[in-house]
Design a protein around this motif. Structure first.
Motif, PDB file in Angstrom:
ATOM      1  N   ALA A   1      13.538  35.483  19.599  1.00 42.34           N
ATOM      2  CA  ALA A   1      14.143  34.165  19.787  1.00 42.34           C
ATOM      3  C   ALA A   1      13.427  33.355  20.859  1.00 42.34           C
ATOM      4  O   ALA A   1      13.147  32.165  20.675  1.00 42.34           O
ATOM      5  CB  ALA A   1      15.616  34.326  20.142  1.00 42.34           C
ATOM      6  N   LEU A   2      13.109  33.983  21.994  1.00 43.56           N
ATOM      7  CA  LEU A   2      12.489  33.248  23.092  1.00 43.56           C
ATOM      8  C   LEU A   2      11.101  32.736  22.713  1.00 43.56           C
ATOM      9  O   LEU A   2      10.742  31.594  23.022  1.00 43.56           O
ATOM     10  CB  LEU A   2      12.398  34.133  24.338  1.00 43.56           C
ATOM     11  N   ARG A   3      10.306  33.582  22.048  1.00 43.91           N
ATOM     12  CA  ARG A   3       8.964  33.149  21.629  1.00 43.91           C
ATOM     13  C   ARG A   3       9.052  31.987  20.641  1.00 43.91           C
ATOM     14  O   ARG A   3       8.271  31.037  20.718  1.00 43.91           O
ATOM     15  CB  ARG A   3       8.207  34.318  21.001  1.00 43.91           C
ATOM     16  N   PHE A   4       9.984  32.090  19.713  1.00 43.62           N
ATOM     17  CA  PHE A   4      10.121  31.051  18.705  1.00 43.62           C
ATOM     18  C   PHE A   4      10.540  29.731  19.342  1.00 43.62           C
ATOM     19  O   PHE A   4       9.951  28.678  19.080  1.00 43.62           O
ATOM     20  CB  PHE A   4      11.146  31.463  17.650  1.00 43.62           C
ATOM     21  N   ILE A   5      11.564  29.773  20.211  1.00 43.05           N
ATOM     22  CA  ILE A   5      12.050  28.558  20.864  1.00 43.05           C
ATOM     23  C   ILE A   5      10.954  27.937  21.723  1.00 43.05           C
ATOM     24  O   ILE A   5      10.723  26.721  21.673  1.00 43.05           O
ATOM     25  CB  ILE A   5      13.300  28.873  21.716  1.00 43.05           C
ATOM     26  N   TRP A   6      10.270  28.757  22.503  1.00 39.55           N
ATOM     27  CA  TRP A   6       9.229  28.226  23.379  1.00 39.55           C
ATOM     28  C   TRP A   6       8.079  27.622  22.579  1.00 39.55           C
ATOM     29  O   TRP A   6       7.571  26.544  22.922  1.00 39.55           O
ATOM     30  CB  TRP A   6       8.707  29.325  24.300  1.00 39.55           C
ATOM     31  N   SER A   7       7.669  28.291  21.515  1.00 44.49           N
ATOM     32  CA  SER A   7       6.541  27.791  20.724  1.00 44.49           C
ATOM     33  C   SER A   7       6.856  26.427  20.113  1.00 44.49           C
ATOM     34  O   SER A   7       5.996  25.539  20.080  1.00 44.49           O
ATOM     35  CB  SER A   7       6.163  28.791  19.630  1.00 44.49           C
ATOM     36  N   LYS A   8       8.084  26.253  19.630  1.00 43.60           N
ATOM     37  CA  LYS A   8       8.461  24.971  19.046  1.00 43.60           C
ATOM     38  C   LYS A   8       8.638  23.904  20.119  1.00 43.60           C
ATOM     39  O   LYS A   8       8.247  22.749  19.937  1.00 43.60           O
ATOM     40  CB  LYS A   8       9.747  25.120  18.218  1.00 43.60           C
ATOM     41  N   PHE A   9       9.238  24.290  21.244  1.00 41.16           N
ATOM     42  CA  PHE A   9       9.456  23.322  22.324  1.00 41.16           C
ATOM     43  C   PHE A   9       8.127  22.794  22.857  1.00 41.16           C
ATOM     44  O   PHE A   9       7.924  21.585  22.962  1.00 41.16           O
ATOM     45  CB  PHE A   9      10.253  23.968  23.455  1.00 41.16           C
ATOM     46  N   ILE A  10       7.222  23.695  23.199  1.00 41.76           N
ATOM     47  CA  ILE A  10       5.976  23.277  23.840  1.00 41.76           C
ATOM     48  C   ILE A  10       5.064  22.539  22.861  1.00 41.76           C
ATOM     49  O   ILE A  10       4.263  21.683  23.254  1.00 41.76           O
ATOM     50  CB  ILE A  10       5.240  24.485  24.473  1.00 41.76           C
ATOM     51  N   ARG A  11       5.185  22.838  21.582  1.00 39.29           N
ATOM     52  CA  ARG A  11       4.357  22.158  20.580  1.00 39.29           C
ATOM     53  C   ARG A  11       4.893  20.773  20.256  1.00 39.29           C
ATOM     54  O   ARG A  11       4.114  19.846  20.001  1.00 39.29           O
ATOM     55  CB  ARG A  11       4.302  22.992  19.297  1.00 39.29           C
ATOM     56  N   ILE A  12       6.233  20.605  20.282  1.00 39.68           N
ATOM     57  CA  ILE A  12       6.829  19.363  19.797  1.00 39.68           C
ATOM     58  C   ILE A  12       7.254  18.415  20.911  1.00 39.68           C
ATOM     59  O   ILE A  12       6.936  17.221  20.875  1.00 39.68           O
ATOM     60  CB  ILE A  12       8.045  19.681  18.890  1.00 39.68           C
ATOM     61  N   TYR A  13       7.964  18.909  21.922  1.00 37.10           N
ATOM     62  CA  TYR A  13       8.646  18.003  22.839  1.00 37.10           C
ATOM     63  C   TYR A  13       7.720  17.155  23.718  1.00 37.10           C
ATOM     64  O   TYR A  13       7.910  15.928  23.791  1.00 37.10           O
ATOM     65  CB  TYR A  13       9.666  18.768  23.681  1.00 37.10           C
TER      66      TYR A  13
END
Length: 331
Positions: free
Chosen positions: A71-83
């Protein structure tokens, strides 16, 4: 998955960003093609956006299918790529396109949740709604897929989530109506990745067999547009699903040929996120500098030099952002 077999997905994303630039240039406006083809822009938009969401679902399954996924890897990867890129785009929309947001709307936009609250509670911003919808799908599907690995279980939960969202939309006005149009496309992308045998069989179908439903779906969708169904009418939604899925399959199949080997697709795919975020503000700056108004010449400038400039800037912004993340060890 073998990188050589990813070419069709990269090519589809590249084609979609080209179509988006053409669509937003207003080249498909009825003033150009005539009233007889007044809906061509809607068909183009449905295909390119359906493709984007389908690809997002596909690569979500790729990411979560890795052995080290959590969960943490998935959330971080999407956050840092998108936000961070999204916040840059939001600033450009506010200061260049001069969108005026009250405090509540600004808070919602900073969280990237306009897909849940617009247009009932806050006004919707052009273009940025797609990024918000993508984030909402990542939250919904990502949270479920991390814990429900059964395909049957995922399908059942997805139906329940769709029904719950539809109820809250009808009862209180939550969720942009486009949520219901593109939700199944994201889910279809997940299953297209997950069900490898089905994917192979679909790709192996004769081209004429894949072309026939694509043509039929276009006719069916035109009928629903002529009938003026509401965006949440299930006849309309089913017609859009049929159209988007049949054309996505046809495009992916085409890109499995030598057409998909063109290196330009990878370049376009890499640039796509920043191009999506910056092209409208960039075009506004060009319009201001050249003193352009709503005229045919403006369309051509947006379509050719404006689109090319957006693509080049988008590519180098993405390249620079990737290098920054790597230098900071955030990627």
């Amino acid at each position: 998955m073998n990188a050589s077999r990813m070419k069709e997905f990269e090519a589809l994303r590249g084609l979609s960003i080209l179509l988006l630039l053409a669509l937003h240039s207003e080249i498909f406006d009825p003033a150009i093609f005539g009233e007889a083809l007044k809906d061509i822009g809607f068909f183009v938009a449905s295909f390119l956006l359906g493709s984007f969401f389908f690809l997002a679902g596909y690569f979500t399954e790729v990411s979560l299918g890795k052995p080290n996924a959590n969960a943490l890897r998935f959330i971080w990867s999407k956050f840092i790529r998108i936000y961070p890129p999204y916040w840059l785009g939001l600033l450009l929309f506010i200061y260049v396109l001069e969108y005026d947001l009250n405090r509540t709307a600004l808070a919602v936009y900073l969280m990237n949740l306009q897909a849940v609250f617009a247009p009932t509670f806050i006004k919707s911003l052009l273009t940025l709604w797609y990024i918000s919808m993508l984030v909402v799908f990542y939250i919904l599907f990502g949270s479920v897929m991390l814990f429900v690995r059964s395909s049957v279980g995922l399908a059942l939960v997805a139906v329940v989530m769709f029904a719950a969202a539809f109820f809250t939309h009808l009862r209180w006005g939550f969720f942009d109506p486009r949520f219901f149009q593109y939700y199944p496309m994201f889910l279809a992308g997940v299953f297209f990745c997950r069900l490898a045998d089905v994917r192979v069989r679909l790709f192996d179908l004769n081209t004429l067999i894949k072309l026939l439903p694509a043509v039929l779906s276009a006719g069916l969708l035109q009928w629903t547009l002529n009938a003026a169904f509401a965006p949440t009418n299930f006849v309309y939604l089913l017609a859009t699903y049929f159209f988007m899925l049949s054309w996505v399959l046809l495009a992916l199949s085409a890109f499995r040929t030598r057409l998909g080997d063109w290196r330009v697709w990878t370049w376009l795919s890499s640039a796509s996120l920043f191009v999506y975020l910056i092209h409208r503000p960039l075009w506004r700056l060009i319009d201001t500098y050249l003193n352009l108004g709503p005229e045919p010449r403006t369309i051509l400038i947006h379509l050719v030099p404006g689109a090319l400039l957006a693509l080049v800037l988008g590519y180098f912004l993405q390249l620079g952002y990737d290098r920054l993340l790597a230098a900071l060890r955030l990627k």
